[in-house]
Design a protein around this motif. Structure first.
Motif, short mmCIF file in Angstrom:
data_model
loop_
_atom_site.label_atom_id
_atom_site.label_comp_id
_atom_site.label_asym_id
_atom_site.label_seq_id
_atom_site.Cartn_x
_atom_site.Cartn_y
_atom_site.Cartn_z
N SER A 289 33.00 95.76 -31.18
CA SER A 289 34.14 96.63 -31.42
C SER A 289 33.68 98.07 -31.63
O SER A 289 34.21 99.00 -31.02
CB SER A 289 34.90 96.12 -32.63
OG SER A 289 36.12 96.81 -32.77
N THR A 290 32.68 98.23 -32.46
CA THR A 290 32.12 99.56 -32.71
C THR A 290 31.70 100.20 -31.39
O THR A 290 31.98 101.37 -31.14
CB THR A 290 30.88 99.45 -33.63
OG1 THR A 290 31.30 98.98 -34.91
CG2 THR A 290 30.21 100.79 -33.80
N HIS A 291 31.04 99.41 -30.56
CA HIS A 291 30.60 99.90 -29.26
C HIS A 291 31.75 100.45 -28.43
O HIS A 291 31.68 101.56 -27.90
CB HIS A 291 29.89 98.76 -28.51
CG HIS A 291 29.80 98.98 -27.04
ND1 HIS A 291 28.97 99.93 -26.47
CD2 HIS A 291 30.44 98.38 -26.01
CE1 HIS A 291 29.11 99.90 -25.16
NE2 HIS A 291 29.99 98.97 -24.86
N HIS A 292 32.84 99.69 -28.34
CA HIS A 292 33.97 100.12 -27.51
C HIS A 292 34.63 101.38 -28.06
O HIS A 292 35.00 102.27 -27.30
CB HIS A 292 34.99 98.99 -27.41
CG HIS A 292 34.57 97.90 -26.48
ND1 HIS A 292 34.26 98.12 -25.16
CD2 HIS A 292 34.38 96.58 -26.69
CE1 HIS A 292 33.91 96.97 -24.59
NE2 HIS A 292 33.96 96.02 -25.49
N PHE A 293 34.75 101.43 -29.37
CA PHE A 293 35.34 102.64 -29.96
C PHE A 293 34.44 103.85 -29.70
O PHE A 293 34.93 104.95 -29.45
CB PHE A 293 35.57 102.45 -31.46
CG PHE A 293 36.86 101.73 -31.76
CD1 PHE A 293 38.08 102.38 -31.63
CD2 PHE A 293 36.85 100.40 -32.15
CE1 PHE A 293 39.27 101.71 -31.90
CE2 PHE A 293 38.04 99.72 -32.41
CZ PHE A 293 39.25 100.38 -32.29
N ARG A 294 33.16 103.61 -29.72
CA ARG A 294 32.25 104.73 -29.44
C ARG A 294 32.42 105.20 -27.99
O ARG A 294 32.42 106.41 -27.72
CB ARG A 294 30.81 104.32 -29.69
CG ARG A 294 29.85 105.42 -29.24
CD ARG A 294 28.50 105.31 -29.91
NE ARG A 294 28.09 103.92 -30.05
CZ ARG A 294 27.26 103.49 -30.99
NH1 ARG A 294 26.77 104.34 -31.86
NH2 ARG A 294 26.93 102.24 -31.05
N VAL A 295 32.52 104.28 -27.07
CA VAL A 295 32.72 104.67 -25.67
C VAL A 295 33.97 105.52 -25.53
O VAL A 295 33.98 106.55 -24.86
CB VAL A 295 32.81 103.42 -24.77
CG1 VAL A 295 33.23 103.81 -23.35
CG2 VAL A 295 31.48 102.69 -24.73
N LEU A 296 35.03 105.07 -26.20
CA LEU A 296 36.28 105.83 -26.12
C LEU A 296 36.12 107.23 -26.73
O LEU A 296 36.63 108.21 -26.19
CB LEU A 296 37.39 105.07 -26.85
CG LEU A 296 37.96 103.84 -26.11
CD1 LEU A 296 38.91 103.06 -26.99
CD2 LEU A 296 38.66 104.27 -24.82
N ARG A 297 35.41 107.29 -27.83
CA ARG A 297 35.23 108.59 -28.48
C ARG A 297 34.34 109.50 -27.65
O ARG A 297 34.68 110.65 -27.40
CB ARG A 297 34.63 108.39 -29.87
CG ARG A 297 34.20 109.71 -30.54
CD ARG A 297 33.90 109.55 -32.00
NE ARG A 297 33.03 108.40 -32.26
CZ ARG A 297 31.71 108.42 -32.21
NH1 ARG A 297 31.09 109.53 -31.90
NH2 ARG A 297 31.01 107.34 -32.46
N GLU A 298 33.22 108.97 -27.18
CA GLU A 298 32.26 109.80 -26.46
C GLU A 298 32.76 110.24 -25.09
O GLU A 298 32.27 111.21 -24.53
CB GLU A 298 30.92 109.07 -26.33
CG GLU A 298 30.24 108.91 -27.68
CD GLU A 298 28.87 108.25 -27.58
OE1 GLU A 298 28.61 107.64 -26.53
OE2 GLU A 298 28.09 108.34 -28.56
N SER A 299 33.73 109.52 -24.57
CA SER A 299 34.30 109.93 -23.28
C SER A 299 35.43 110.93 -23.50
O SER A 299 35.94 111.52 -22.55
CB SER A 299 34.81 108.72 -22.52
OG SER A 299 35.92 108.15 -23.19
N GLY A 300 35.82 111.10 -24.74
CA GLY A 300 36.87 112.08 -25.05
C GLY A 300 38.27 111.52 -25.09
O GLY A 300 39.24 112.27 -25.16
N VAL A 301 38.40 110.22 -25.03
CA VAL A 301 39.73 109.62 -25.01
C VAL A 301 40.37 109.57 -26.40
O VAL A 301 41.56 109.82 -26.55
CB VAL A 301 39.69 108.20 -24.40
CG1 VAL A 301 41.05 107.53 -24.48
CG2 VAL A 301 39.23 108.27 -22.95
N ILE A 302 39.56 109.25 -27.39
CA ILE A 302 40.11 109.19 -28.74
C ILE A 302 39.35 110.10 -29.69
O ILE A 302 38.23 110.53 -29.40
CB ILE A 302 40.08 107.75 -29.31
CG1 ILE A 302 38.63 107.30 -29.56
CG2 ILE A 302 40.81 106.78 -28.42
CD1 ILE A 302 38.52 105.98 -30.30
N HIS A 303 39.98 110.36 -30.82
CA HIS A 303 39.34 111.10 -31.90
C HIS A 303 39.21 110.14 -33.07
O HIS A 303 40.10 109.33 -33.33
CB HIS A 303 40.21 112.30 -32.28
CG HIS A 303 39.76 112.97 -33.53
ND1 HIS A 303 40.32 112.70 -34.76
CD2 HIS A 303 38.79 113.89 -33.73
CE1 HIS A 303 39.71 113.45 -35.67
NE2 HIS A 303 38.78 114.18 -35.09
#
Lengths: 128, 128
Positions: B60-74
């Motif tokens: 889960s942490t991994h997926h949230f990181r992908v979303l954050r690092e790609s700029g999709v979420i804050h």
DNA sequence: CGCCCGGTACGAGATCCATCAAACTACGAG
DNA sequence: CTCGTAGTTTGATGGATCTCGTACCGGGCG
């Protein structure tokens, strides 16, 4: 009982088999995005060899296959070459606005890729 | 001169560093698509633990990181939990219509994922 | 203080993906 | 038939990615 796996048979997913994740994944590669963008800017089908991609032929084959199997493009043999075109109708019907927004984004953020398509500018957003 | 690498420091790409391919790639995973969809349907920020994803915490942490690092979420820490929200403004400004079309597509093609968000329906397409 | 809860870090394993080179197939032109 | 052009197939390689388990950390609560 012939159908013996004719190597010139191309399998395309039917409209209802096209999945959003697959399309997004297919579009998440710079090379493929470039192909789609060029294809969208051309009024006619384009052969694989029309694209001057900075990779070898086999890699090129790979990318076109990803695009086809995800449902983004349609391919058909014509003589010795293979013609490509966007599955605009299917994509617009399944995911309205998606392709257009991607194309606009590409046009905006890429300095118009080297190697002009032929004449038509990037791709007018089409009907809104 | 380190700030001693505070583990509670979260790095986000600035708006101009968000790349289309990265966003499309981030959205091309079913789990992450689900997170984004849920986030879009909520008027408020949601903690990571709010999502009941069928994977372990580390994944889960991994997926949230992908979303954050790609700029999709804050993401930002709030007490013991981490709050998430979509970077709607940035995405809409960079890639107009993209997020909306993706969200509409998800709403259409997924049978409204089990585990309701709270109240708001999927995500009204917003201004066209 | 001591504990739990939300989340991270670190490996590690498995799978997938992009890429290439080399050998191959199919079609069309001489 | 022979050759060239267009594209495929196969196998290999290196790099991501997804997944997990286990150990860890930081904040709040009793």
């Amino acid at each position: 009982m012939r159908t013996t796996t004719n190597p010139r048979d191309l399998t395309h997913p039917s409209r209802e088999d096209i999945r959003l994740e697959g399309v997004l994944h297919a579009l998440s590669d710079p090379l493929r995005l470039r192909v789609v963008h060029t294809l969208a800017g051309s009024p006619e089908q384009l052969s694989c060899s029309h694209f001057d991609l900075p990779v070898t032929k086999s890699t090129s084959t790979h990318h076109f296959r990803v695009l086809r199997e995800s449902g983004v493009i349609h391919q058909a043999y014509r003589g010795t070459s293979k013609m490509n075109d966007l599955r605009r109708d299917d994509l617009d019907d399944l995911f309205p606005g998606l392709l257009d927004s991607v194309l606009v984004a590409v046009s905006r953020h890429s300095p118009t890729p080297p190697g002009r398509t032929g004449g038509a500018p990037p791709a007018p957003p089409a009907v809104y």
